[in-house]
Design a protein around this motif. Structure first.
Motif, PDB file in Angstrom:
ATOM      1  N   ARG A   1      75.391  -5.081  31.372  1.00 28.47           N
ATOM      2  CA  ARG A   1      75.783  -5.365  29.987  1.00 28.47           C
ATOM      3  C   ARG A   1      76.112  -4.069  29.241  1.00 28.47           C
ATOM      4  O   ARG A   1      77.025  -4.030  28.417  1.00 28.47           O
ATOM      5  CB  ARG A   1      74.694  -6.151  29.273  1.00 28.47           C
ATOM      6  CG  ARG A   1      74.624  -7.592  29.742  1.00 28.47           C
ATOM      7  CD  ARG A   1      73.435  -8.349  29.142  1.00 28.47           C
ATOM      8  NE  ARG A   1      73.381  -9.685  29.664  1.00 28.47           N
ATOM      9  CZ  ARG A   1      74.051 -10.724  29.174  1.00 28.47           C
ATOM     10  NH1 ARG A   1      74.820 -10.565  28.117  1.00 28.47           N
ATOM     11  NH2 ARG A   1      73.943 -11.908  29.725  1.00 28.47           N
TER      12      ARG A   1
ATOM     13  N   GLU B   1      66.189  -7.783  35.135  1.00 28.38           N
ATOM     14  CA  GLU B   1      66.383  -7.314  33.759  1.00 28.38           C
ATOM     15  C   GLU B   1      67.052  -5.933  33.770  1.00 28.38           C
ATOM     16  O   GLU B   1      67.959  -5.670  32.981  1.00 28.38           O
ATOM     17  CB  GLU B   1      65.043  -7.241  33.015  1.00 28.38           C
ATOM     18  CG  GLU B   1      64.303  -8.558  32.896  1.00 28.38           C
ATOM     19  CD  GLU B   1      64.969  -9.549  31.966  1.00 28.38           C
ATOM     20  OE1 GLU B   1      65.675  -9.128  31.048  1.00 28.38           O
ATOM     21  OE2 GLU B   1      64.775 -10.761  32.183  1.00 28.38           O
TER      22      GLU B   1
ATOM     23  N   GLY C   1      70.707  -5.541  32.314  1.00 25.88           N
ATOM     24  CA  GLY C   1      70.827  -4.633  31.166  1.00 25.88           C
ATOM     25  C   GLY C   1      71.838  -3.523  31.430  1.00 25.88           C
ATOM     26  O   GLY C   1      72.631  -3.162  30.555  1.00 25.88           O
ATOM     27  N   LYS C   2      71.828  -2.987  32.634  1.00 25.10           N
ATOM     28  CA  LYS C   2      72.771  -1.926  33.001  1.00 25.10           C
ATOM     29  C   LYS C   2      74.201  -2.456  32.978  1.00 25.10           C
ATOM     30  O   LYS C   2      75.105  -1.816  32.433  1.00 25.10           O
ATOM     31  CB  LYS C   2      72.415  -1.381  34.378  1.00 25.10           C
ATOM     32  CG  LYS C   2      73.281  -0.238  34.833  1.00 25.10           C
ATOM     33  CD  LYS C   2      73.114   0.993  33.975  1.00 25.10           C
ATOM     34  CE  LYS C   2      72.287   2.029  34.649  1.00 25.10           C
ATOM     35  NZ  LYS C   2      72.350   3.323  33.956  1.00 25.10           N
TER      36      LYS C   2
END
Length: 198
Positions: A132, A125, A129-130
């Motif tokens: 994205r 995650e 997340g990074k």
């Protein structure tokens, strides 16, 4: 006289060895002993810094995220326009180098092994997340605001697909073939020769 040890450097070396072991052996081959053997030392070399595998994987995650920020800043400084920065980012996301391939093999092996069960999810995650976030920030000057998330999704899924294809068939996926996919996607999305959205 006691020898001075740079503890931060030692932690980086242990993380690098962990990534190498994951890339070569997968999660079944990951152990303190395997990491220590890779480094040419004893298991206490590793356990002195990381008492559990979870602590070690957490450090792999943390160091990766810090390293990525530095690498992206460097890549961004090499391009003069938003499209160039986006293309550099996409090139960075696919494993066009041996080091990139080893890092992606380690990531996929870690994901497929789920050695820490649900706790492992936090690593992925954080990484996803990074990435994205990088994509989002690199698209803001290229696509309308309402198209950013859809475009992030398409770029992320495509680069992940390229990564998996390269890991599965490294001899079939040259850097040129990987970049042809990236460039083709940019063209399909209308970004290949796109001016900034101003």
């Amino acid at each position: 006289m006691p020898r001075h040890v740079d503890h931060d450097q030692r932690r980086r070396e242990i993380v690098a060895a962990t990534v190498a072991v994951l890339a070569e052996r997968g999660t079944r081959g990951l152990s303190f002993r395997a990491v220590a053997n890779y480094m040419g030392g004893s298991t206490t070399l590793v356990t002195h810094y990381f008492p559990t595998l979870k602590d070690l994987i957490d450090e792999v995650t943390a160091q990766s995220l810090r390293k990525w920020d530095d690498e992206i800043k460097e890549l961004d400084s090499q391009a003069n326009d938003p499209l160039g920065r986006l293309r550099n980012l996409l090139t960075w996301l696919v494993p066009t180098t041996e080091i990139g391939l080893a890092n992606e093999q380690a990531r996929i092996n870690l994901l497929s092994g789920q050695i820490l069960g649900g706790e492992n999810r936090a690593t992925f995650e954080a990484w996803d997340g990074k990435i994205r976030g990088y994509l989002r920030s690199h698209l803001t000057d290229l696509v309308p605001a309402e198209e950013v998330e859809r475009t992030v999704e398409l770029l992320r899924v495509t680069t992940n697909g390229v990564v998996l294809s390269v890991v599965e068939h490294p001899d079939s996926w040259s850097a040129e073939r990987q970049m042809a996919v990236v460039d083709g996607l940019l063209e399909l999305l209308g970004l290949a020769n796109s001016p900034s959205k101003d």
